[in-house]
Design a protein around this motif. Sequence first.
Motif, PDB file in Angstrom:
ATOM      1  N   UNK A   4       0.858  -1.180   0.000  1.00  0.00           N
ATOM      2  CA  UNK A   4       0.000   0.000   0.000  1.00  0.00           C
ATOM      3  C   UNK A   4       0.895   1.231   0.000  1.00  0.00           C
ATOM      4  N   UNK A   5       0.308   2.403  -0.036  1.00  0.00           N
ATOM      5  CA  UNK A   5       1.067   3.642   0.093  1.00  0.00           C
ATOM      6  C   UNK A   5       0.657   4.343   1.382  1.00  0.00           C
ATOM      7  N   UNK A   6       1.570   5.140   1.901  1.00  0.00           N
ATOM      8  CA  UNK A   6       1.307   5.947   3.094  1.00  0.00           C
ATOM      9  C   UNK A   6       2.089   7.247   2.940  1.00  0.00           C
ATOM     10  N   UNK A   7       1.613   8.289   3.577  1.00  0.00           N
ATOM     11  CA  UNK A   7       2.342   9.550   3.573  1.00  0.00           C
ATOM     12  C   UNK A   7       2.974   9.732   4.939  1.00  0.00           C
ATOM     13  N   UNK A   8       4.286   9.921   4.950  1.00  0.00           N
ATOM     14  CA  UNK A   8       5.051  10.098   6.182  1.00  0.00           C
ATOM     15  C   UNK A   8       6.030  11.249   5.984  1.00  0.00           C
ATOM     16  N   UNK A   9       6.678  11.668   7.055  1.00  0.00           N
ATOM     17  CA  UNK A   9       7.694  12.705   6.960  1.00  0.00           C
ATOM     18  C   UNK A   9       9.052  12.042   6.811  1.00  0.00           C
TER      19      UNK A   9
ATOM     20  N   UNK B 219      12.281  15.547   6.950  1.00  0.00           N
ATOM     21  CA  UNK B 219      11.625  16.815   7.214  1.00  0.00           C
ATOM     22  C   UNK B 219      10.527  17.223   6.242  1.00  0.00           C
ATOM     23  N   UNK B 220      10.221  16.382   5.244  1.00  0.00           N
ATOM     24  CA  UNK B 220       9.156  16.755   4.310  1.00  0.00           C
ATOM     25  C   UNK B 220       8.209  15.581   4.078  1.00  0.00           C
ATOM     26  N   UNK B 221       6.924  15.862   3.835  1.00  0.00           N
ATOM     27  CA  UNK B 221       5.962  14.783   3.597  1.00  0.00           C
ATOM     28  C   UNK B 221       6.303  14.058   2.293  1.00  0.00           C
TER      29      UNK B 221
END
Length: 156
Positions: free
Chosen positions: A41-46, A49-51
Amino acid sequence: MPIPKWTVSMVFLALVTMTGCGSAVPRATASSTAQTKPLVEVATVTVSGKPETILVNHAGDTLYYFVSDQPDRQACTGACQALWLPLKASAAPSAVAGVTGRFSLFHGQVEYNGHLLYTYRGDFGPHELHGQGVQGLWFVATPSLPPPAGSSGSSW
């Protein structure tokens, strides 16, 4: 008094590093047994220092690739796989929302755009990134990950 998780992982990392990545240690693997969730799957994380959108397994564990793996040679073997668990499957993941690259299998290990995928024992939960940049050779897999240099991105 309980031992902090980071202490245990640092001791484990030191032991694996001392034994080298090519020694003969029983192969540890990570596999998906969950039938209700996609393998990848995909996920958005930092990240730094950036998403950033990254690839994760069915449990939300971050997926990594090893720059030393080559199209004709898997570099993470033996003791290396005790720390970096290959993402195993019986079939390549099908289409994943938000991902335009190609999934395939190499000896039962999932690869994305020609990069073998791994999870990291130093991550203790979903979306952790403790493996990012380890030894300057391990990096988070992203949907925009290009095929390895000199490769078409096809199966090895």
